[in-house]
Scaffold this motif. Structure first.
Motif, PDB file in Angstrom:
ATOM      1  N   UNK A 169      -2.578 -19.383  -1.840  1.00  0.00           N
ATOM      2  CA  UNK A 169      -2.467 -20.340  -0.628  1.00  0.00           C
ATOM      3  C   UNK A 169      -1.007 -20.056   0.028  1.00  0.00           C
ATOM      4  N   UNK A 170      -0.253 -19.079  -0.540  1.00  0.00           N
ATOM      5  CA  UNK A 170       1.109 -18.864   0.200  1.00  0.00           C
ATOM      6  C   UNK A 170       0.819 -17.597   1.069  1.00  0.00           C
ATOM      7  N   UNK A 171      -0.250 -16.781   0.845  1.00  0.00           N
ATOM      8  CA  UNK A 171      -0.558 -15.680   1.740  1.00  0.00           C
ATOM      9  C   UNK A 171      -0.517 -14.401   0.898  1.00  0.00           C
ATOM     10  N   UNK A 172      -0.124 -14.596  -0.526  1.00  0.00           N
ATOM     11  CA  UNK A 172      -0.193 -13.514  -1.457  1.00  0.00           C
ATOM     12  C   UNK A 172      -1.347 -13.384  -2.203  1.00  0.00           C
ATOM     13  N   UNK A 173      -1.772 -12.140  -2.359  1.00  0.00           N
ATOM     14  CA  UNK A 173      -3.204 -11.947  -3.117  1.00  0.00           C
ATOM     15  C   UNK A 173      -2.695 -11.952  -4.341  1.00  0.00           C
ATOM     16  N   UNK A 174      -3.291 -13.005  -5.294  1.00  0.00           N
ATOM     17  CA  UNK A 174      -2.917 -12.985  -6.826  1.00  0.00           C
ATOM     18  C   UNK A 174      -4.175 -12.935  -7.607  1.00  0.00           C
ATOM     19  N   UNK A 214       1.961  -9.007  -1.762  1.00  0.00           N
ATOM     20  CA  UNK A 214       2.438 -10.013  -0.931  1.00  0.00           C
ATOM     21  C   UNK A 214       2.057  -9.825   0.475  1.00  0.00           C
ATOM     22  N   UNK A 215       1.701 -10.946   1.131  1.00  0.00           N
ATOM     23  CA  UNK A 215       1.582 -11.160   2.463  1.00  0.00           C
ATOM     24  C   UNK A 215       0.295 -10.433   2.943  1.00  0.00           C
ATOM     25  N   UNK A 216      -0.684 -10.603   2.104  1.00  0.00           N
ATOM     26  CA  UNK A 216      -2.160 -10.090   2.520  1.00  0.00           C
ATOM     27  C   UNK A 216      -2.913 -10.772   3.374  1.00  0.00           C
ATOM     28  N   UNK A 276      -7.756  -1.407  -6.062  1.00  0.00           N
ATOM     29  CA  UNK A 276      -8.179  -2.298  -4.834  1.00  0.00           C
ATOM     30  C   UNK A 276      -7.342  -3.626  -4.959  1.00  0.00           C
ATOM     31  N   UNK A 277      -7.173  -3.997  -6.331  1.00  0.00           N
ATOM     32  CA  UNK A 277      -6.151  -5.203  -6.490  1.00  0.00           C
ATOM     33  C   UNK A 277      -4.857  -4.820  -6.008  1.00  0.00           C
ATOM     34  N   UNK A 278      -4.224  -3.822  -6.304  1.00  0.00           N
ATOM     35  CA  UNK A 278      -3.047  -3.467  -5.974  1.00  0.00           C
ATOM     36  C   UNK A 278      -2.618  -3.437  -4.318  1.00  0.00           C
ATOM     37  N   UNK A 279      -3.849  -2.999  -3.879  1.00  0.00           N
ATOM     38  CA  UNK A 279      -3.649  -2.991  -2.320  1.00  0.00           C
ATOM     39  C   UNK A 279      -3.985  -4.191  -1.746  1.00  0.00           C
TER      40      UNK A 279
END
Length: 177
Positions: free
Chosen positions: A118-123, A149-151, A22-25
């Motif tokens: 806050x840049x739109x990437x799920x970290x 990226x971009x999630x 799920x994290x990788x998705x």
């Protein structure tokens, strides 16, 4: 007893594997949304900007770029009566256990300014507990983070985030002997 132990170990491994997938998705797995965001109504694993808190996040980055340090930003927000992240979460969700009148601190501001989500990437995976026992989460090396990226919609641009990181690093270098 031994069979039960094997079963629990297998179950634990399966749960960890599912959460890792799920994290990788790029799915958001925390119980509470990060300050500045809320969970989408249709998909609880997706973040959407919170109309009340997102402008505060943008303002914090703007103040940082204007040369304000974390302590000064916290003073400005407290003077204006802006609810801190923990006080804001508590006002929105009674399940969140925090003092109702918590104030901004320089640590809270720095935590927000250093968070690339806050840049739109799920970290995810920036911190990890040492074991099952309750205790402090240990920061993990950047190489072990899970980044998708971009999630979700960014609250600040990548350029703004990168500039804020450079300014924070310069301030840190100036204060250290």
């Amino acid at each position: 007893g031994l069979v039960n132990q094997w079963y629990l170990e297998d179950l634990s491994a399966n749960v960890r594997a599912a959460l890792s997938a799920k994290r990788r998705q790029g799915k958001y797995l925390s119980a509470f949304a990060l300050y500045g965001y809320r969970k989408a109504a249709a998909d609880r694993n997706r973040l959407v900007p919170d109309p009340d808190a997102a402008p505060v996040v943008r303002r914090i980055f703007a103040l940082c770029l204007a040369g304000y340090g974390a302590a000064r930003i916290a003073l400005v927000l407290n003077a204006e009566g802006v609810a801190s992240p923990s006080a804001y979460k508590r006002s929105r969700d009674a399940r969140y256990k925090a003092p109702p009148h918590a104030q901004w601190s320089s640590a809270a501001v720095l935590k927000l300014l250093h968070n690339p989500i806050y840049t739109g990437d799920m970290v995810q995976g920036r911190y990890q507990k040492a074991g099952r026992a309750k205790g402090a989460a240990v920061p993990q090396p950047r190489e072990s983070w899970t980044v998708a990226a971009a999630t979700h919609e960014p609250l600040v641009s990548r350029e703004t985030f990168a500039l804020a990181q450079r300014l924070l690093a310069q301030r840190r270098a100036q204060t250290q002997p």
